[in-house]
Motif scaffolding. Structure first.
Motif, short mmCIF file in Angstrom:
data_model
loop_
_atom_site.label_atom_id
_atom_site.label_comp_id
_atom_site.label_asym_id
_atom_site.label_seq_id
_atom_site.Cartn_x
_atom_site.Cartn_y
_atom_site.Cartn_z
N SER A 280 5.95 0.04 -4.07
CA SER A 280 4.50 -0.12 -3.98
C SER A 280 3.86 -0.28 -5.35
O SER A 280 2.64 -0.22 -5.47
CB SER A 280 3.90 1.11 -3.28
OG SER A 280 4.14 2.28 -4.06
N LEU A 298 5.25 -4.50 -1.01
CA LEU A 298 4.23 -3.99 -0.10
C LEU A 298 3.59 -5.13 0.69
O LEU A 298 3.36 -5.00 1.90
CB LEU A 298 3.17 -3.20 -0.89
CG LEU A 298 2.15 -2.39 -0.10
CD1 LEU A 298 2.83 -1.52 0.96
CD2 LEU A 298 1.34 -1.52 -1.04
N MET A 313 5.74 4.49 3.66
CA MET A 313 5.82 4.06 2.27
C MET A 313 6.17 5.23 1.36
O MET A 313 5.41 6.20 1.25
CB MET A 313 4.48 3.45 1.83
CG MET A 313 4.52 2.80 0.47
SD MET A 313 2.88 2.21 -0.04
CE MET A 313 2.15 3.70 -0.70
N GLU A 315 7.06 6.86 -2.42
CA GLU A 315 6.67 6.63 -3.81
C GLU A 315 6.99 7.86 -4.66
O GLU A 315 6.96 9.00 -4.17
CB GLU A 315 5.18 6.32 -3.91
CG GLU A 315 4.75 5.91 -5.31
CD GLU A 315 3.26 5.62 -5.41
OE1 GLU A 315 2.83 4.55 -4.93
OE2 GLU A 315 2.53 6.46 -5.96
N ARG A 329 -3.00 2.39 -3.26
CA ARG A 329 -2.20 1.16 -3.36
C ARG A 329 -2.05 0.51 -1.98
O ARG A 329 -2.15 -0.72 -1.85
CB ARG A 329 -0.83 1.48 -3.94
CG ARG A 329 -0.86 1.76 -5.44
CD ARG A 329 0.53 2.10 -5.96
NE ARG A 329 0.53 2.18 -7.43
CZ ARG A 329 1.60 2.50 -8.15
NH1 ARG A 329 2.75 2.77 -7.55
NH2 ARG A 329 1.54 2.54 -9.47
N LEU A 330 -1.78 1.32 -0.97
CA LEU A 330 -1.61 0.79 0.38
C LEU A 330 -2.90 0.18 0.89
O LEU A 330 -2.91 -0.93 1.45
CB LEU A 330 -1.12 1.90 1.31
CG LEU A 330 -1.01 1.56 2.80
CD1 LEU A 330 -0.11 0.35 3.01
CD2 LEU A 330 -0.49 2.77 3.58
#
Length: 366
Positions: A280, A298, A313, A315, A329-330
Motif C-alpha cells: 500500500s 493497491l 490490507m 501494512e 492510503r486505502l
C-alpha cells in the motif's frame, strides 16, 4: 489408536511415566493431537526412542491419536525453561538475562532471534534439550531482498532446514533457509480460515508458501494464489497437494499486477488479501515513497475486487500512525478509483520492529 494395531501398556500404578512412541516426521502433528485429547504431559521431556521415532510423554494411553506403542518412559522430569537449561550449563544470571526470551518450534526446526546472547551454540543445544521433537536450531537475522528472503544460521542440530509445520490443522512444508515464515502471524492465519465463506472467490495477491491461501481453501473458498518467488511458489504448490485443496486453489507464478486484468475480466473477487507490508506504499512518483517501495498494488487490488467485496490490507506502520496511515492510503486509492470504503475491522497482528507494528485493515469496498 495404535498404528500397528498392537498397544503395549503397563499395568502398574497411576504414577508410572507413560509415553506414546510416534514417528519423528509426524511428531508435531501427534503432539497437537495429544494436546487436543488432553493427555499430553508437558512436565516431561520428549526424548528420542529410536533413530526414526520419539517418545512423547502422556498422562494416559491416547484414544484418538495415532501412535506406534505406549511405553513406560524412564527419565528425569523436564527442565521447564531455557533458563533452567542454561543454568545447568553454568551460565551466570547476567548471561541468562541476555539469552533469547522467545522462539518458535516449526516442525523439526527451532527458529530463534539470538540477539546479543553469549555462546549461541550453547543456546541452540539448550533449545534442543528443551524441545525433544526438534532436530535443528536456526538463528534468524532478518529478511531482505525483492523476494523477502531470510538470513539464518544453523547454531545447533543436524542442520536440516526443511520441515513441515502444522498449525490449526494446516500443514506448511517449507525450507526456512529459503522462505520466510512468521510465527507471530499464527492468529491471523487462523482468522482468515474462519472469516471466509464456502465457495466465495478469493484473490491472494502475495501468497508465499500459502500462509493465508491454505486455511481459506481448507475452509471451502476458491482461491487464486499468486506468488512470483520461484522457491516460495514451489512450496505453495507442494502445500496445496499436502493439504488436499488442489481443486480449490489456482496457483500462478507471476506478478499479481499481471494476473489482475485477466482475473477481473473473468469475474471479480469477493475477497482480496494483500499480505505484503509494502503493497500500500505511495506511488513511485510520490516524494515520500522509499526508493524500493512497491506501488500500484493497491490499485490492482481494487480493480480485482467486486462491488461489495472485502479487502484485507496488511501494512508495517509506525506506532504513532496506527491505524490512521493505512486507512488514509486505502481511502485515497478508493476515491481515485471512484469507489467507497467502509472500514469493517482493524487488527494489530504483531510487533514488526521496534516502534513499528504489523497491522491489517479489513474494508468493504462498494
Amino acid at each position: 489408536m495404535s498404528e500397528d494395531g498392537a498397544r503395549r501398556e503397563s499395568s502398574e500404578t497411576d504414577d508410572q511415566q507413560l509415553a506414546a512412541v510416534v514417528a519423528k516426521p509426524r511428531s508435531q502433528v501427534a503432539i497437537e493431537s495429544l494436546r487436543a485429547e488432553g493427555v499430553y504431559d508437558d512436565t516431561r521431556s520428549i526424548t528420542e526412542w529410536t533413530a526414526d521415532s520419539v517418545a512423547v510423554p502422556v498422562t494416559a494411553p491416547p484414544q484418538e491419536t495415532q501412535f506406534r506403542e505406549v511405553v513406560r518412559q524412564v527419565g528425569e522430569r523436564r527442565l521447564r525453561t531455557l533458563d533452567d537449561h542454561l543454568r545447568e550449563r553454568g551460565w551466570s544470571d547476567e548471561e541468562i538475562a541476555a539469552a533469547p526470551s522467545s522462539w518458535a518450534v516449526l516442525g523439526s526446526v527451532v527458529l530463534v532471534d539470538i540477539g546479543d546472547s553469549p555462546r549461541p551454540a550453547e543456546v541452540g543445544e539448550a533449545l534442543l534439550a528443551l524441545h525433544g521433537e526438534a532436530e535443528t536450531v536456526l538463528a534468524r537475522h532478518g529478511i531482505s531482498g525483492e523476494h523477502r528472503e531470510p538470513s539464518v544460521e544453523v547454531i545447533a542440530g543436524d542442520g536440516d532446514t526443511e520441515t513441515v509445520h502444522t498449525e490449526h490443522g494446516t500443514r506448511y512444508a517449507m525450507d526456512l533457509a529459503e522462505v520466510m515464515f512468521s510465527p507471530g502471524n499464527k492468529a491471523e492465519r487462523a482468522r482468515m480460515g474462519d472469516i471466509v465463506v464456502a465457495d466465495e472467490r478469493v484473490l491472494d495477491m502475495f501468497a508465499g508458501i500459502g500462509y493465508f491461501t491454505l486455511p481459506m481453501a481448507r475452509a471451502g473458498a476458491q482461491v487464486t494464489a499468486v506468488e512470483r518467488n520461484p522457491t516460495a511458489f514451489r512450496f505453495l504448490v507442494e502445500n496445496v497437494m499436502l493439504n488436499d485443496v488442489d481443486e480449490r486453489v489456482h496457483p500462478y507464478r507471476a506478478d499479481c499486477r499481471d494476473v489482475v486484468p485477466g482475473f477481473a475480466e473473468d469475474g471479480r473477487a469477493d475477497r482480496v488479501v494483500m499480505g505484503y507490508y509494502e503493497a500500500s506504499a505511495p506511488r513511485a512518483d510520490d516524494s515520500r515513497a522509499p526508493p524500493d517501495a512497491s506501488h500500484e498494488y493497491l490499485d490492482s487490488a481494487l480493480d480485482a475486487l467486486a462491488p461489495g467485496g472485502v479487502l484485507h490490507m496488511h501494512e508495517a506502520t509506525p506506532d504513532a500512525l496506527v491505524f490512521d496511515r493505512p486507512i488514509e492510503r486505502l481511502e485515497a486509492a478508493a476515491t481515485e478509483a471512484g469507489r467507497d470504503v467502509e472500514i469493517l475491522d482493524t487488527q494489530r497482528v504483531k510487533e514488526y520492529s521496534e516502534g513499528v507494528a504489523h497491522v491489517v485493515v479489513d474494508a468493504r469496498v462498494q
